[in-house]
Motif scaffolding. Structure first.
Motif, PDB file in Angstrom:
ATOM      1  N   ARG A  90      -0.278   5.827  -2.022  1.00 24.09           N
ATOM      2  CA  ARG A  90       0.961   5.201  -1.534  1.00 24.09           C
ATOM      3  C   ARG A  90       1.457   5.901  -0.270  1.00 24.09           C
ATOM      4  O   ARG A  90       1.917   5.258   0.670  1.00 24.09           O
ATOM      5  N   ASP A 121      -6.527   1.531  -4.161  1.00 19.30           N
ATOM      6  CA  ASP A 121      -5.680   0.416  -4.614  1.00 19.30           C
ATOM      7  C   ASP A 121      -4.226   0.636  -4.214  1.00 19.30           C
ATOM      8  O   ASP A 121      -3.556  -0.276  -3.722  1.00 19.30           O
ATOM      9  N   GLU A 143      -1.973  -1.654  -1.704  1.00 19.35           N
ATOM     10  CA  GLU A 143      -0.741  -2.326  -2.152  1.00 19.35           C
ATOM     11  C   GLU A 143       0.462  -1.923  -1.296  1.00 19.35           C
ATOM     12  O   GLU A 143       1.260  -2.756  -0.895  1.00 19.35           O
ATOM     13  N   ARG A 147       2.572  -4.480   1.008  1.00 20.80           N
ATOM     14  CA  ARG A 147       3.971  -4.692   0.678  1.00 20.80           C
ATOM     15  C   ARG A 147       4.885  -4.475   1.884  1.00 20.80           C
ATOM     16  O   ARG A 147       5.893  -5.150   2.051  1.00 20.80           O
TER      17      ARG A 147
END
Ligand SMILES: [Zn+2]
Length: 389
Positions: free
Chosen positions: A312, A344, A348, A352
Motif C-alpha cells: 500500500r 495486490d 489496489e 483506488r
C-alpha cells in the motif's frame, strides 16, 4: 548516424557495427550479402571483415557445396562467433554482490553471488568484484582483453555529468570513491557505472515484462528501494541523475528514521530490512524475507499484513508519479516482488487513488527477471559500446 560520429575512426566503428548487426540478424552471410544489407562498398566490407576475422568475433564457415547454379568460386559464408569474448555485469546491492558473465551474444554463461557488507566495506567490495570478475573470465577460458566491458549497478544516484555516485547521505562510506576508475585499474576492463533501479528498468524493457511498453515505471523493492523511469522508450534520468529516487519519498509523516536522515521514507516501510524487522518482533531475529513471503502465501495474518502495508505504501508513493507521467505499466522488481500480497496491495492502492479520468487501472506486474534484473541491466551497460572497440 549520430552527430558525434564525425571522425574517420568513428565512421569505421559505425560501419563495423552495421556489419556485425547484419551478420547477427542473418545468422550467416557472404561478404556480398553484407554489402547489400549495409550499403557499404565491397572494399570497406573486406577490410572490416578481415579485422573481425583476426579478432575471431566472426568466423568463416567451412566450404559448403554452395556453388550450385553459379560459376567460379563459391561465396565464403561468415558467422558471428559469440564465444570469442564476453561482458561482465555486477550488481552491488546493500548486503550482497552479484556478478554475471555473458558471451558476446548476451547469454549469461557464469554467475556468482556473495553476501557482503557493501555499504560499509568499499575497498573489500571492490576487491571482491575485481577478483570474482577475473575468476569468472578465467573459468570461461577467455582472455580479459576479449571482455568488451564491465557494467556496475550501484544502489545510489549516479551523476549524469560525472558518472560518479552521488550519495553522501545514503552511502557515506563510499564518499569520493570513483568506482569506474577503481575497478578499471583492478581488472584492466573498461567500466561503466549506473544506478541499479535504472538498470533494472532497462533490463525489464529489453528482456522482461516491459518489452512491449515504452512508458513505464519500474520499482525496485529490495534492501534498497528505488525506481527507474522509461519514457518514450528511453530511460529518463533527470537533470542530475536523481530521477526515480522513490525510496526516499515520505510515506509516513511520523515514521521511522531513514538512513538518508529523513523520517518515514518508503524504504522504512517497503524495503526488505523493514519488512523483516517488522516480522522479527514476533518471529525472532532469524526471520528472513523469503520466510515472511512464504508465510504470507500460506495465509499467516501477520506476514500478510506486513507485506500488504508495504504494498500500500508503494501504491501511495506511485500515485503522484503515475498521475504526472501517465505510464502504461508499473513493474515491481527486486526480492520483495515475489510476494503476491504486496503486489495486490500496491495494485489496489494505485487503482483506488488514480484520477477518474483514466478509464482503466494501470497494470501493476511483478518483474520477469526477478532479483537478477539489475545485474542484467549492468550487462546491457557493459555491452552498449560492444562493437566500438
Ligand atoms: Zn530516506
Amino acid at each position: 548516424m549520430r552527430e558525434s560520429d564525425g571522425s574517420l575512426t568513428s565512421l569505421r566503428q559505425y560501419n563495423r557495427r552495421q556489419v556485425l548487426k547484419a551478420l547477427r540478424s542473418r545468422g550467416t552471410s557472404s561478404r556480398a550479402e553484407i554489402a547489400k544489407l549495409t550499403g557499404l562498398s565491397t572494399t570497406t566490407i573486406s577490410s572490416l571483415v578481415a579485422d573481425l576475422l583476426s579478432e575471431t568475433v566472426i568466423v568463416e564457415l567451412p566450404d559448403r557445396a554452395n556453388s550450385a547454379g553459379g560459376s567460379g568460386r563459391p561465396a565464403r559464408m561468415l558467422a558471428f562467433n559469440p564465444a570469442a569474448g564476453g561482458a561482465v555485469g555486477v550488481h552491488m546491492a546493500h548486503d550482497h554482490v552479484r556478478v554475471g558473465l555473458t558471451d558476446l551474444a548476451g547469454e549469461v554463461i557464469a554467475r556468482e553471488t556473495i553476501g557482503l557488507d557493501v555499504d560499509h566495506e568499499p575497498a573489500q567490495t571492490l576487491d571482491f568484484v575485481a577478483h570474482t570478475t577475473l575468476e569468472l573470465i578465467a573459468r570461461a577460458s577467455l582472455d580479459r582483453s576479449a571482455i568488451v566491458g564491465l557494467g556496475v549497478a550501484v544502489s545510489a544516484p549516479v551523476s549524469v555529468s560525472t558518472r560518479a555516485i552521488d550519495a553522501d547521505r545514503i552511502l557515506p562510506d563510499w564518499r569520493g570513491t570513483d568506482i569506474a576508475t577503481e575497478l578499471g585499474t583492478r581488472t584492466g576492463i573498461r567500466v561503466e557505472v549506473g544506478n541499479d533501479a535504472n538498470l533494472g528498468a532497462i533490463a525489464e524493457h529489453r528482456l522482461g515484462v516491459a518489452r512491449h511498453s515504452d512508458d513505464f515505471v519500474y520499482v525496485m523493492l529490495s534492501d534498497g528501494v528505488g525506481a527507474g523511469l522509461v519514457l518514450g522508450g528511453r530511460l529518463y534520468q533527470g537533470a542530475i541523475g536523481g530521477a526515480g529516487e522513490l525510496g526516499h519519498v515520505t510515506v509516513v509523516s511520523d515514521g521511522f528514521i531513514c538512513r538518508c536522515g529523513n523520517r518515514g521514507c518508503l524504504e522504512t516501510v517497503a524495503g526488505a530490512p523493514a519488512i523483516v524487522a517488522a516480522m522479527g518482533q514476533v518471529r525472532g531475529a532469524g526471520t528472513t524475507l523469503p520466510a515472511v513471503i512464504e508465510s504470507a502465501a500460506r495465509g499467516d495474518h501477520g506476514a500478510r499484513r506486513v507485506l500488504a502495508d508495504a504494498g500500500r505504501a508503494v501504491g501511495r508513493a506511485l500515485l503522484p508519479v503515475c498521475t504526472v507521467l501517465d505510464p502504461s505499466l508499473v513493474v515491481i522488481g527486486g526480492e520483495c516482488a515475489a510476494s503476491a500480497a504486496l503486489l495486490d496491495a500496491a495494485r489496489e492502492e494505485l487503482a483506488r487513488g488514480m484520477t477518474p479520468l483514466r478509464s482503466s487501472a494501470i497494470p501493476v506486474l511483478g518483474g520477469a527477471l526477478g532479483d537478477e534484473a539489475e545485474m542484467l541491466g549492468a550487462l546491457t551497460l557493459a555491452r552498449q559500446r560492444m562493437t566500438l572497440r
